[in-house]
Design a protein around this motif. Structure first.
Motif, short mmCIF file in Angstrom:
data_model
loop_
_atom_site.label_atom_id
_atom_site.label_comp_id
_atom_site.label_asym_id
_atom_site.label_seq_id
_atom_site.Cartn_x
_atom_site.Cartn_y
_atom_site.Cartn_z
N ARG A 98 -0.78 10.13 -8.45
CA ARG A 98 -0.23 9.27 -7.98
C ARG A 98 1.13 9.54 -8.44
NH1 ARG A 98 -4.19 8.92 -4.69
NH2 ARG A 98 -3.84 8.38 -2.35
N ALA A 351 -6.40 1.53 -0.85
CA ALA A 351 -5.38 1.92 -1.34
C ALA A 351 -4.82 3.31 -0.54
CB ALA A 351 -5.25 1.92 -2.18
N ILE A 352 -6.33 3.69 0.19
CA ILE A 352 -5.69 5.41 0.86
C ILE A 352 -5.69 4.40 2.77
CG2 ILE A 352 -6.94 6.90 2.36
CD1 ILE A 352 -8.81 7.26 -0.16
N GLU A 355 -1.66 3.46 2.49
CA GLU A 355 -0.76 4.24 2.90
C GLU A 355 -0.45 4.56 3.86
OE1 GLU A 355 -2.42 6.89 -0.16
OE2 GLU A 355 -1.72 6.58 -1.95
N ARG A 356 -1.90 4.74 5.00
CA ARG A 356 -1.87 5.22 6.30
C ARG A 356 -1.02 4.20 7.07
NH1 ARG A 356 -4.74 7.71 3.34
NH2 ARG A 356 -5.80 10.21 4.32
N GLY A 358 0.40 1.18 6.00
CA GLY A 358 1.39 0.09 5.84
C GLY A 358 1.37 -1.39 5.16
N GLU A 360 -1.55 -3.77 4.57
CA GLU A 360 -3.60 -4.30 3.82
C GLU A 360 -3.66 -5.35 4.81
OE1 GLU A 360 -2.81 -5.28 -0.57
OE2 GLU A 360 -2.23 -3.33 -0.88
N ASP A 456 -7.64 12.93 -3.02
CA ASP A 456 -8.59 11.70 -2.95
C ASP A 456 -9.79 11.68 -2.45
OD1 ASP A 456 -6.27 10.16 -2.81
OD2 ASP A 456 -5.99 10.19 -1.13
#
Lengths: 533, 501
Positions: A98, A351-352, A355-356, A358, A360, A456
């Motif tokens: 990244r 984290a993945i 990212e998908r 938006g 947590e 990933d």
């Protein structure tokens, strides 16, 4: 060899400062891979049955103050070093895939952090250990503060406030530990030449009175680092602020340094105080298990679920150590490695997911398994390992811990068992909410999730394979750590006179003691032991 | 009439002579036009010559001027620290407003005068030489603090320092009178002897003398509760002078602190050890708590200096060779840490309109890493984090304290260090963690008492060799001696051995 493992990351980090920005990430990955290679080489050459220090380095560092630069690897730290180097490859590689702001400084700090962490595992001099223990914080302070997330809009702290809170909390412990470490050396010397060698200090016992206060200074430092219940105030803010690659290694390894410190320093150096305060520490450990688990039930932020579950897991590890039984400590060491291997991929998955979606927050997630079955499968392995499913190495670890605890304090063992049950709840809750169900919020209804990419996957799959591998063969760790760990615990159990220790030694260890030669060394003459009739 | 020509050890006096000659020449250079610009070069030459003459006498202790001075390794090491600081001060003074306003010759001559006082003070083993040296050190500094004549803050700082410093000197002198009255001797060894001979153990006369001398010295080393002048004076004085004061004055004053208490009053240790330990503890608390809310970096370093003086006082308290060694080590480390920080502050004062306000270093990490790193390293070192000389210094001090049975003071140092993290890290956070784009040059200047035209902005200041050089070298030394401390430990333990065999 110890030297090259320790300094390779730093050397790569320094060179990285002079490389072009695009190359520096992969250069850092190369650095961690080389370190991992060295660590694996060490593990292959490791003499399994011995409890002696191997690959030892011992040079005077500050001779006037009695501080030595001494490193060494034994059963206690071998797998923690491997764990460190494995997780750093994962963390750095994940970051390298990244874009990072100010990449040179970022990777430099990551690699400094690896050197500092490896140093605290390798150090065999008490002050060197304290030095590396404190040094670990510095790179993470910058990583969390400068690359972290500002949560002041969500009722949290800004990144710099969160990281300052963390460093103040943890340094409170470690500065007192510095005083305690120096006091240990000075008091043990009793006016003679001062040494801080952990092995030598273990030989001269401190007086009972000094042990009592020094014990608490060390224990406080280690408990803050873990963090344990009542000393965990820095954890939620720091975990929310931290950048995920750094958090994965932080949570995976740094917490274990505290537990490692118990076995390396506290048990052998302060045996009387350890026995005296055993129940106090056990109570703190159980409180951590219960509090961590309950908090992990109720949190909705994925990072905090992982964070509080770590509090609970570290409580387990502490309980195992302070059972002061060989089984408990063996399980604790195994569990340290297990937990590191579980929590780091967990943060990568977080984290993945973030990212998908938006977000947590698990309330905003769901339904992922349908679109991303591979990710879900990997996550399932991690989640099942977290809850210590029979068949996983975590199960073996927890079993050993509980076994030790049953032998020592049966009441504590019964309470600790509830922790096992609770871990199933929070791990499954985390998995279900993120992977199954329907995404609840309106804007995420049409969520287009995707499968994880090769990049990933390259980070995640090896980590999960480590979990699976260890589940199939936990003996890999146990048979190498047990001789050393048992020795550390045996010192505390008291009543063991030197002759009793001799009697309990295996012929191999006895030979080692008599000849002063570790079995992996060679000599041109071979001493023989005369068997008693 | 028979004259006995006194024996004069010219080699031993050479450093003092060199400094004195240097002062005269630098002062004269102001008068002769062709030499007007050469004051800094001449000052540097004088400093280097003095340093050379001192190093030449390393490991060769001798008594000078009938025992009024003693040139041993402690004196040499402290003098070298003072000279190094003065040298950096000369570099930082290049293009400083204060230098031009006072006149370069006068400014540098005063600076050298103060160094002379420090070199003398480090050697003083007699109440008279002690006091004369202390005044030689102080009087030029009073003037230098006010050197920025068009700035109200600078004048205020000079005046404040003069008044407080004079009170300190007067108290000290009064205390000395008591000691002389009790023992009939002015040299330190004679005082120790006199106390024993006259049976003055715990005598009120001596105790009052010790108490007043302690107060006087505490004023000079800015130990709480005699520290109130420090932040104001540090903030108002021209920054190069602040750097010089913060490091060199402290070093010289601690040198005489050591000699006075360890040699003259060694037998009275039971009375002054607890008192000094208490002062140290108060200093640690007051300094660290006082620094917490400071926005001015110079004030912050002033308060931090109070706390650090408290740590260092621990080295005096334990009355041992390792105590002195740890103090000298800490002073050397303190010199590197502080000089690095002050060099960056000087740079930012000239580059931005914020003066020494913490806003001046916002976002420095991304913008100017070469300035940010030295300040970061200095702050981390002052906070005592590992891999810096500050960590080793604390380690050494704590070891000396534990050996001397003052473990509680060691715990105090640890506790003080924790508090100090909050403000040192605030500076670091401002550099590396403040949202970008917040540093806007322009806007209204906020320095106390300054007018915008008094501080012309030089956006390139931090790239000039005479500022960037000291900053980078000082921080490099801070890290170097944090990783390879052995040479500096040897240097310091030599100094420690010079009083205790």
């Amino acid at each position: 060899m110890s030297n090259s493992i320790l300094w390779t990351p730093l050397a790569f980090g320094l060179v990285g400062l002079f490389l072009p920005k695009k190359a520096v990430g992969w250069w850092a990955v190369l650095g961690t891979v080389v370190t991992l290679g060295l660590a694996i080489a060490v593990a292959i050459g490791f003499d399994t049955g011995s409890s002696a220090m191997q690959y030892a380095v011992d040079e005077p560092w500050i001779s006037g103050l009695g501080v030595d630069y001494s490193l060494g690897i034994d059963g206690l730290n071998l797998f923690l070093i491997l764990l460190t180097s494995v997780l750093w490859v994962g963390g750095v590689a994940f970051a390298a895939f990244r874009e990072q702001e100010r990449p040179k400084t970022f990777y430099f700090l990551m690699l400094v952090a690896e050197t500092a962490t490896l140093g605290s595992f390798l150090a065999q001099d008490l002050l060197l250990f304290v030095l590396f223990f404190d040094l670990m914080l510095v790179p993470f302070y910058f990583l969390f503060g400068a690359w972290g997330h500002d949560r002041s809009g969500e009722g949290g702290l800004t990144a710099s406030a969160a990281t300052t809170k963390m460093i103040v909390y943890t340094l409170i412990g470690s500065l007192l530990m510095l005083v305690a470490a120096i006091a240990t050396g000075v008091l043990a010397a009793g006016g003679g030449p001062i040494t801080f060698s952990i092995a030598a200090l273990g030989e001269h016992g401190l007086s009972h009175g000094s042990q009592q206060w020094i014990f608490w200074f060390f224990v406080a430092a280690f408990l803050v680092k873990m963090p344990a219940f009542l000393l965990h105030g820095w954890m939620p803010d720091a975990y929310r602020a931290a950048p995920l690659p750094a958090l994965a290694v932080f949570s995976g390894v740094l917490a274990k340094v505290g537990a490692y410190g118990f076995l390396r320093v506290v048990l052998p150096l302060f045996p009387d105080a350890t026995v005296e305060f055993q129940e106090v520490v056990l109570v703190i450990a159980l409180a951590s298990i219960l509090y961590g688990s309950v908090m992990a039930f109720t949190q909705t932020n994925v990072r905090l679920i992982a964070g509080y579950s770590s509090v609970a897991q570290l409580g387990f590890i502490t309980a195992g150590i302070f059972a002061l039984q060989a089984d408990g400590a063996d399980g604790a060491v195994l569990q340290m490695v297990n937990h590191g291997l579980v929590v780091a991929p967990l943060f990568v998955i977080v984290a993945i997911l973030a990212e998908r979606t938006g977000s947590e927050d698990i309330r905003e997630m769901g339904g992922m398994a349908l679109r991303a079955p591979v990710l879900a499968a990997l996550f399932l392995v991690v989640a099942l390992a977290t809850l210590a499913m029979p068949g996983s190495a975590n199960f073996v670890g927890e079993f050993y811990i509980l076994n030790g605890l049953f032998q020592a304090k049966i009441v504590f063992a019964f309470i600790a068992i509830t922790g096992v049950a609770m871990s199933a709840y929070y791990a499954l809750r985390l998995y279900q909410q993120t992977m199954h169900n329907r995404p609840p919020s309106v804007q995420n209804q049409g969520l287009l999730s995707r499968e994880i990419g090769v990049r990933d996957g390259l980070v995640l799959v090896p980590l999960v394979l480590c979990i699976v591998g260890l589940a199939l063969y936990p003996q890999l760790i146990l048979e190498r750590t047990a001789p050393t760990v048992d020795k550390q615990v045996a010192r505390v159990r008291g009543g063991e006179t030197p002759s009793a220790r001799l009697a309990s030694m295996s012929p191999k260890e006895l030979k080692e003691l008599v000849t002063g030669v570790a079995p992996n060394e060679t000599r041109d003459w071979e001493p023989t032991l005369i068997e008693e009739p | 009439v028979n004259f006995h020509e006194p024996h004069i050890d010219y080699a031993g006096l050479a450093p003092i002579i060199a400094l004195t000659v240097g002062i005269c020449l630098v002062l004269l250079s102001a008068v002769f036009k062709p030499f007007r610009r050469s004051a800094p070069a001449m000052t540097t030459t004088t400093l280097l010559a003095t340093a050379g003459l001192l190093i030449g006498q390393w490991d060769d202790p001798k008594n000078l001027v009938t025992g009024a001075l003693r040139l041993d390794d402690l004196a040499i090491s402290i003098s070298l620290i003072a000279i190094l600081t003065a040298f950096v001060c000369v570099l930082l003074s290049i293009r400083e407003k204060a230098t031009e306003e006072t006149g370069s010759g006068e400014y540098h001559a005063l600076l050298l005068g103060s160094v002379l006082g420090m070199v003398l003070l480090a050697q003083a083993t007699n109440l008279v030489s002690f006091f004369v040296a202390l005044e030689t050190l102080s009087i030029p500094l009073y003037i230098l603090c006010a050197a920025n004549m068009r700035r109200e803050g600078s004048l205020e700082s000079g005046l404040k320092y003069l008044i407080v410093g004079s009170i300190g000197s007067a108290t000290l002198l009064y205390g000395m009178a008591f000691l002389y009255g009790g023992t009939g001797a002015t040299n330190f060894a004679g005082i120790a002897e006199g106390i024993a001979r006259n049976g003055l153990d715990g005598d009120p006369l001596i105790l009052i003398g010790i108490a007043m001398a302690t107060v006087g010295l505490a004023f000079k080393t800015s130990i709480a509760p005699f520290h109130q002048w420090t932040p104001d004076v540090y903030q108002g004085a021209p920054t190069p002078i602040t750097a010089f004061m913060a490091v060199a004055t402290k070093a010289a004053a601690f040198a005489v602190f050591l000699r006075f208490f360890d040699v003259a009053l060694g037998s009275q240790a039971d009375t002054w050890q607890p008192a000094l330990a208490t002062l140290a503890a108060i200093s640690i608390v007051v300094g660290n708590v006082g620094a917490l809310g400071q926005d001015s970096l110079k004030r912050l370093l002033g308060y931090s200096g109070i706390a650090q003086a408290g740590y260092m006082l621990g080295g005096v308290v334990v009355l041992s060779s390792s105590g002195i060694g740890s103090l000298v080590f800490y002073l050397a480390a303190y010199a590197f840490m502080n000089l690095g920080a002050f060099a960056v502050i000087v740079a930012r004062e000239r580059e931005t309109v914020f003066g020494d306000d913490i806003r001046a270093v916002r976002g420095l990490g991304a913008e100017r890493p070469l300035l940010a790193w030295p300040l970061t390293i200095s702050m981390l070192a002052l906070a005592g984090l590992p891999a810096t000389a500050g960590f080793i210094g604390k380690l050494y001090l704590i070891e000396a304290l534990v050996e001397g049975d003052y473990t509680w003071l060691a715990v105090f140092i640890a506790v003080g260090t924790m508090i100090s993290l909050a403000y040192y890290l605030r500076v670091v956070a401002a550099m590396w963690m403040s949202p970008e784009g917040e540093t806007v040059p322009g806007g209204t200047p906020v320095i106390a008492g300054a007018s915008p035209e008094a501080d012309p902005v030089d956006p390139e200041a931090g790239r000039r060799w005479y500022i960037a050089g000291p900053a980078l070298l000082a921080s490099a030394a801070t890290v170097f001696f944090g990783v390879i401390p052995q040479p500096l430990v040897d240097f310091a333990s030599h100094a420690g051995a010079s009083i205790f065999g």
